[in-house]
Design an enzyme around this catalytic site. Structure first.
Site, PDB file in Angstrom:
ATOM      1  CG  ASP A   1      -3.137   5.498   1.199  1.00 27.40           C
ATOM      2  OD1 ASP A   1      -2.609   4.843   0.281  1.00 27.40           O
ATOM      3  OD2 ASP A   1      -2.923   6.702   1.376  1.00 27.40           O
TER       4      ASP A   1
ATOM      5  CG  ASP B   1      -8.778   9.755  -3.311  1.00 29.30           C
ATOM      6  OD1 ASP B   1      -8.565   8.944  -2.393  1.00 29.30           O
ATOM      7  OD2 ASP B   1      -8.124   9.796  -4.354  1.00 29.30           O
TER       8      ASP B   1
ATOM      9  CE  LYS C   1     -13.245   5.934  -4.202  1.00 28.59           C
ATOM     10  NZ  LYS C   1     -12.460   6.777  -5.126  1.00 28.59           N
TER      11      LYS C   1
ATOM     12  CE  LYS D   1       5.598   0.758  -7.841  1.00 24.51           C
ATOM     13  NZ  LYS D   1       5.824   0.506  -9.243  1.00 24.51           N
TER      14      LYS D   1
ATOM     15  NE  ARG E   1      -4.581  -1.907   1.807  1.00 27.60           N
ATOM     16  CZ  ARG E   1      -3.449  -1.253   1.615  1.00 27.60           C
ATOM     17  NH1 ARG E   1      -3.458  -0.126   0.917  1.00 27.60           N
ATOM     18  NH2 ARG E   1      -2.318  -1.713   2.068  1.00 27.60           N
TER      19      ARG E   1
ATOM     20  CB  THR F   1      -3.701  10.345  -2.746  1.00 29.54           C
ATOM     21  OG1 THR F   1      -3.484   9.303  -1.812  1.00 29.54           O
ATOM     22  CG2 THR F   1      -2.395  10.728  -3.398  1.00 29.54           C
TER      23      THR F   1
ATOM     24  CD  GLU G   1       5.084   3.482 -11.084  1.00 27.75           C
ATOM     25  OE1 GLU G   1       5.299   4.109 -12.139  1.00 27.75           O
ATOM     26  OE2 GLU G   1       4.880   2.260 -11.035  1.00 27.75           O
TER      27      GLU G   1
END
Length: 984
Positions: free
Chosen positions: A566, A296, A629, A456, A623, A298, A401
Site C-alpha cells: 500500500d 502483511d 521482503k 486502474k 510499496r 491486508t 475489485e
C-alpha cells in the site's frame, strides 16, 4: 544390555522386569508415534492444496483430492493446477511446467487451439497440467484426468520406488574411482544407518539433541556401573553385578522420547484449535524463539474486506459512502457528494453542512458525464462479480475489485448490466502485475463500434501513464502538467492520510486494429497517453484484535514490522492505529524518523552496508516488492534476529523460505505460498500468529519442565546409589539403598505419567511477557542445569538420610550379608530402610512434578493476584487433570508394592513399613521446604536483575520504542548522568 546381564547372572526377576519395561516402552512408543503420525496426516490434509470448482451453480473451494473428472474448475495466478484440465477460456494464462517438461519459462496457454492426439505434453497449449503453477492470468476448464491418470501421475508411478539411502561414490572425470573411495562411501552409509538408528540425524533439532543426550547418558551409565564394580574390587558376585546394573539404569531417562513425541503431537492438535496448522515440526521449536514478525497488512492486520469509502473526480468533486453493515450489499450505505477535493477538506469536515447526505444515485448520475466515465472504469476494468441471489448479495473475486464493483453497483453500474444491456464485450485483458502495478482491459461497444481502454492501478503508475485530464465541467480534456500531477498526488496523500488505500482510474479511446491474439498487443502502447478519470479510496479496517495482539507482541519482546504494497500514507495510518509505530512521533529522532517508515524504493536503493548502518530497521515498508521482503529478512538475520514472515502470494515464496518461520495464509494464500511455509493460519489473522508463538513457548517450557523432572530424578537416583556404596555388609559388599526394580518403577511408572502430564501443562501467566527463548542454548539453560543439580542433590540427600535414620538412627544398624538378594530376619531392617527410601523417592518424584508446573513461582502461590492465600494451590492442582490423576495414581500404586506378599520381598526387595511413615512425612516436608527456598532465592535474583535492566521506564510504549526516541533527548540524559558517574 541391562536385561542381558540380568538374565546372564540368573537374576530372572530383575531381567524380567527390565524386559517388561522395554516391551512396554516399545508398545507405548509405537502407539504414540502411530497417533502422532495420524495427527500429522490430518494436519497435512487441512493444509493440502485446494481448488475452486463450480458445482450446482456455486463456486466451492474443495480439497484437490476431491476434484473428479467433469468438474468445472476456475484457475488464477498463484494456484497449483489440481488435475489435468482442458481449458475452455484463458485470459493471459501462463503456467510453469518445469516439473513436467523441464521448460524453464512459463508456457502461454491457448484455449481455442486443437491438437492431434499424438501431440506431446509440452505442445498441448489447450491443457493445464496437474501440479503446474499458474504464473499469470486466469482461466477455467473441465477436468478430464486426476491422480495417477494425469501426466505428472504417470511420472510419479515410474518413480514410486523409494530412493536409495546410500552415499554415492566420488568418481573422477572419466567415471573411475579408487578403492578407498568405495570404502569412504560404504563408511558414510554405515554411519548414516547408525545415526538413523540412534536418532541423531533424523527428526527435529530438539529430538536430535535429546538423542545425543541419551547416548551421553548411556556413557555416564557405563561409567557409574564401572565405579560400582571398582568400589567392590570388581567382584563377580551377582549382588555386585546387579548393583552395577541398577546404578547404570538410574541414569537412563527411559520415557524421554515417548513423552517428547506425545507433547509435540498434543501441541499440533492445540494449534489447530487456535487456527494454526503446523506443516513442519521444526517450526514448533522455532516459534518460541521468534524476535521479529514481518507481517502483511491486508487481511492479516486488517479485516481483508475492502469497502470503497470515497471517490474523487477532478471535475465533479468527492463522493462518499456511509457506514454499511454488509460490505457486499450496494443498497446499504448512504451516498453523499461534495464539490471540493479531499485536499481542500479537513478529515473531520467531510460530513459538513455543504454535504448533502443520502442522495439518490439517479440524481448524482443525471447529466454527469464524468461520473459515468469514472464508473465505466470502475465496473469494466474489473474481474469481480457482484449479484443478488435469493439469500442475499453474492460476490466472487479479489477483495479490492469486489469493493470497487460494489461501489459501481451503488449507481446501478454493475459490469453484468453493462455487458448485457449496453453490449460491451471484452477484447483483451492485461492482468495486474507486481512490477507494472496496473491492469487494463480493451472493450468494444458492439452497438456503437467504439473500443475503449480502461486502466486502474497504483496512483503513481496511472498518473505516469496519463497525458490529459478533465479539470472542470467542460467537455474537453486538457493536457496534464507537472502542477496537475502534483495536485492529483496531493489529493491521493489526503485520502491516504485517512487510512484509505488509493487507486487511480484512467481511460482512452482505442483506435488501433483489433489483434487476433492478446499477445500481439503492445502493453506499453496500450497503457500510455491515457486520460485521468479520478481516484478511489478503499478502506480495509484493522481487525478488532490486531491492536491488542501487537501490544502483546511488544510485551513478549517481539518487534512487529509491516511490509505492505500500500501507499506510505495508508500504511502509516494503519500502523499507527494498531500500535506498530508510536502514537506520538514528536520524540522521534530526526536521524531515525526516515528509518521508521520507508518506501520499498528508498529501502532497495540502499546497499547492504547502508542498511546495516541504519540506526534501526524500519517498522513499516510501503510499496513493498518481493525482493524487498527478502532483503529485510537478510538485514534482520545480520542483526542476529529470528524472523517470522507472513505471505500469501506466489512472489512471497522466496521470503517465506528465507525466514526462520514462514507463515502462509490459509484462506487468501496461494498453494505455492503454503508449500513454501512452515505453518498456515486458517483464519489469516495476525492474532493467530501470536497464538502460534504462545503455543511454541508453552511447548518449549513444558519440554524444559519434563526434561528437568526426568534428569533431576536420574541425578537423585544415581547419587543415592553411588554414595550408598559406603553401606557395606559383613562381607565387604555394598548394600544398595534402592533395588533395581524400585529404580525402574520410579523411572517408568512414577515419573513417566507425570512427565506426560507436564507436557500437557497450560501456559504460565508470564509466558508472553518474557523475552524470546534462545535456540542456541536450547532446553539446557544455565537455570535449568542449576535446578537439575540442586533438586537432584537435595533429593539424594533426603533419600540417604531416610535410609540412615531407619537403618542406624532407629534401627539396629545390622547390614547383614545377602540383603541385596533375598529377605531374611537379619535383613528386616535393611528391607524397611530400603522401602522408606523408595517411598521417599516416589513422593519426591510426584511432588517435584507439581513444583515443575512453574519453575520460579511457589507451588503454593502460582497465582500472585489471588486472595486465597492458603487454599489457592488446591485449585491450581486441578488445572491439569491429567497431571493430577497421574500423581494420584503414583501415590496409590505405592501400596501394592509395599504390602502385597511376594511382590514386596521377592520383586522389590523391601518390606512393608509402619512407623517409618513418619520419617517419609518429615522428609516430604523438608523436600518442599528446600525446593521452595531455592525458588525464593531465584525470584529475588531475577527481580533484582529485571529492575537493573528496566531502570526507571515503566511505560510499555516508551520501553518498546526506546531506540527510536530522539537522540537529543538521549544525549541530554547522558549529560545529566555523566557528572554523577565522574563523582562516583
Amino acid at each position: 544390555m541391562a536385561m542381558a546381564v540380568s538374565f546372564g547372572i540368573a537374576s530372572y526377576i530383575e531381567g524380567g522386569v527390565i524386559a517388561a519395561v522395554i516391551i512396554l516402552n516399545i508398545i507405548v512408543g509405537f502407539f504414540q508415534e502411530f497417533n502422532a503420525e495420524k495427527t500429522m496426516d490430518s494436519l497435512r490434509s487441512l493444509s493440502s492444496p485446494t481448488a475452486s470448482a463450480v458445482r450446482d451453480g456455486r463456486n466451492d473451494v474443495v480439497p484437490t483430492a476431491e476434484i473428479v473428472p467433469g468438474d468445472m474448475v476456475e484457475l488464477k495466478m498463484g494456484d497449483t493446477v489440481p488435475a489435468d484440465i482442458r481449458l475452455l477460456e484463458a485470459v493471459n494464462f501462463e503456467t510453469d511446467e518445469a516439473l513436467l517438461t523441464g521448460e524453464s519459462l512459463p508456457v502461454q496457454k491457448n484455449a481455442d487451439a486443437i491438437f492431434d492426439t499424438n501431440t506431446g505434453p509440452g505442445d498441448r497449449l489447450n491443457i493445464a497440467f496437474s501440479s503446474s503453477t499458474i504464473t499469470r492470468g486466469r482461466a477455467w476448464g473441465i477436468v478430464f484426468a486426476t491422480g495417477m491418470k494425469t501426466e505428472i501421475g504417470s511420472i510419479a508411478a515410474a518413480l514410486r520406488a523409494q530412493g536409495k539411502r546410500t552415499r554415492p561414490v566420488k568418481r573422477k572425470a572419466d567415471g573411475s574411482a579408487k578403492l578407498h573411495r568405495y570404502a569412504q562411501a560404504w563408511g558414510l552409509t554405515a554411519g548414516d544407518f547408525v545415526g538413523r538408528f540412534l536418532g541423531v540425524n533424523v527428526g527435529t533439532p530438539l529430538q536430535r539433541k535429546l538423542s545425543k543426550l541419551a547416548i551421553l547418558l548411556f556413557g555416564v551409565a557405563v561409567v557409574c556401573a564401572t565405579i560400582v564394580l571398582a568400589a567392590n574390587s570388581f567382584s563377580n558376585n551377582n549382588e555386585v553385578i546387579i548393583y552395577a546394573v541398577a546404578t547404570g539404569l538410574s541414569m537412563i531417562p527411559a520415557c524421554l522420547v515417548v513423552v517428547l513425541t506425545i507433547t509435540m503431537a498434543a501441541g499440533t492438535k492445540r494449534m489447530v484449535q487456535r487456527h494454526v496448522i503446523v506443516r513442519k515440526l521444526d517450526s514448533l521449536e522455532a516459534l518460541g524463539a521468534v524476535t521479529d514478525i514481518c507481517s502483511d497488512k491486508t487481511g492479516t492486520l486488517t479485516q481483508g474486506k475492502m469497502v470503497a469509502k470515497k471517490a474523487w473526480i477532478p471535475s465533479a468533486g468527492t463522493y462518499s459512502v456511509g457506514t454499511s453493515t454488509d460490505p457486499f450489499n450496494p443498497t446499504i450505505g448512504a451516498l453523499s457528494h461534495v464539490r471540493c477535493a479531499p485536499i481542500d477538506t479537513r478529515r473531520d469536515d467531510m460530513a459538513s453542512s455543504s454535504q448533502i447526505p443520502d442522495q439518490s444515485f439517479k440524481t448524482l448520475l443525471a447529466g454527469n458525464i464524468r461520473l459515468k466515465a469514472f464508473l465505466n472504469v470502475a465496473s469494466l476494468a474489473n474481474l469481480a462479480h457482484v449479484h443478488e441471489a435469493k439469500d442475499g448479495w453474492k460476490v466472487r473475486g479479489d477483495p479490492t475489485e469486489i469493493a470497487i464493483q460494489v461501489f459501481a453497483s451503488r449507481f446501478n453500474w454493475n459490469r453484468e448490466r453493462l455487458v448485457k444491456e449496453e453490449s460491451w464485450i471484452q477484447v483483451a485483458e492485461f492482468s495486474f502485475d507486481s512490477d507494472v502495478k496496473k491492469m487494463s482491459v480493451i472493450l468494444e461497444n458492439v452497438a456503437s463500434g467504439n473500443r475503449m481502454i480502461f486502466t486502474k492501478g497504483a496512483v503513481e503508475r496511472v498518473v505516469g501513464s496519463c497525458d490529459s485530464l478533465y479539470p472542470d465541467d467542460g467537455s474537453e480534456a486538457v493536457r496534464m502538467t507537472p502542477e496537475s500531477r502534483k495536485y492529483i498526488l496531493d489529493n491521493m496523500e489526503a485520502l491516504a492520510a485517512q487510512g484509505l488505500r488509493v487507486l487511480g482510474f484512467a481511460s482512452k479511446e482505442y483506435s488501433g486494429e483489433k489483434k487476433a491474439s492478446e499477445t500481439e498487443y503492445d502493453r506499453d502502447d496500450i497503457e500510455s497517453g491515457l486520460t485521468f478519470q479520478g481516484l478511489i479510496g478503499l478502506y480495509d479496517p484493522p481487525r478488532v484484535e490486531s491492536a491488542g495482539a501487537v501490544k502483546q507482541c511488544h510485551k513478549a519482546g517481539i518487534e512487529v514490522h509491516m511490509l505492505t504494497g500500500d501507499h506510505p500514507g495508508t500504511a502509516r495510518a494503519i500502523a499507527s492505529q494498531v500500535g506498530i509505530i508510536p502514537s506520538d512521533t514528536k520524540a522521534v529522532a530526526r536521524d531515525v524518523a526516515d528509518a521508521m517508515v520507508m518506501t520499498a524504493s528508498s529501502f532497495d536503493q540502499l546497499s547492504d552496508e547502508d542498511i546495516d548502518r541504519l540506526p534501526v530497521l524500519p517498522l513499516v515498508i510501503a510499496r513493498c516488492s518481493p525482493i524487498t521482503k527478502v532483503r529485510m529478512i537478510e538485514a534482520l538475520h545480520r542483526r542476529k534476529r529470528f524472523v517470522a514472515m507472513t505471505g500469501d502470494g506466489v512472489n512471497d515464496s522466496p521470503s517465506l523460505k528465507r525466514a526462520d518461520v514462514g507463515i502462509a495464509m490459509g484462506q487468501a494464500g496461494s498453494d505455492v505460498a503454503k508449500d513454501a511455509s512452515d505453518i498456515v493460519l486458517t483464519d489469516d489473522n495476525f492474532a493467530s500468529i501470536l497464538n502460534a508463538v504462545e503455543e511454541g513457548r508453552r511447548m518449549f517450557d513444558n519440554i524444559q519442565k519434563f526434561v528437568l523432572h526426568l534428569l533431576s530424578e536420574n541425578i537423585a537416583q544415581a547419587s543415592t546409589l553411588l554414595i550408598g556404596l559406603a553401606f557395606k555388609d559383613s562381607t565387604g559388599l555394598s548394600v544398595f539403598p534402592l533395588a533395581p526394580v524400585e529404580i525402574l518403577w520410579v523411572i517408568m511408572i512414577t515419573s513417566g505419567m507425570p512427565d506426560m502430564g507436564l507436557g500437557f501443562e497450560r501456559a504460565t501467566s508470564d509466558i508472553m511477557i518474557r523475552p524470546p527463548v534462545a535456540l542456541k542454548k536450547g532446553v539446557f539453560t544455565l537455570e535449568v542445569m542449576l535446578d537439575m543439580l540442586v533438586y537432584g542433590v537435595w533429593m539424594s540427600a533426603l533419600c540417604l538420610s531416610s535410609f540412615a535414620l531407619v537403618m542406624f538412627g532407629f534401627g539396629d544398624g545390622n547390614l547383614a550379608a545377602g540383603c541385596n538378594d533375598r529377605y531374611s530376619a537379619d535383613c528386616d531392617t535393611v528391607f524397611r530402610a530400603r522401602a522408606t527410601t523408595f517411598v521417599c523417592l516416589t513422593w519426591f518424584a510426584l511432588f517435584e512434578a507439581w513444583e515443575m508446573v512453574d519453575m520460579r513461582r511457589s507451588f503454593f502461590r502460582m497465582q500472585p493476584g489471588s486472595t486465597r492465600y492458603f487454599t489457592q494451590w488446591m485449585l491450581d492442582v486441578w488445572q491439569n487433570p491429567f497431571l493430577f490423576w497421574a500423581i494420584v495414581a503414583g501415590f496409590v500404586t505405592i501400596f501394592p508394592t509395599l504390602y502385597v506378599p511376594v511382590i514386596n520381598r521377592v520383586v522389590f526387595k523391601h518390606e512393608g513399613i509402619t512407623w517409618e511413615w513418619v520419617v517419609v512425612l518429615v522428609e516430604g516436608i523438608m523436600f518442599f521446604a528446600g525446593v521452595e527456598a531455592w525458588k525464593w532465592g531465584k525470584r529475588i535474583y531475577f527481580r533484582r536483575r529485571e529492575r537493573r535492566n528496566l531502570g526507571g521506564r515503566r511505560d510499555l510504549e516508551s520501553k518498546v520504542f526506546e531506540k527510536y526516541l530522539s537522540t537529543e533527548w538521549q544525549i541530554s540524559e547522558d549529560r545529566d548522568s555523566k557528572p554523577r558517574d565522574e563523582k562516583g
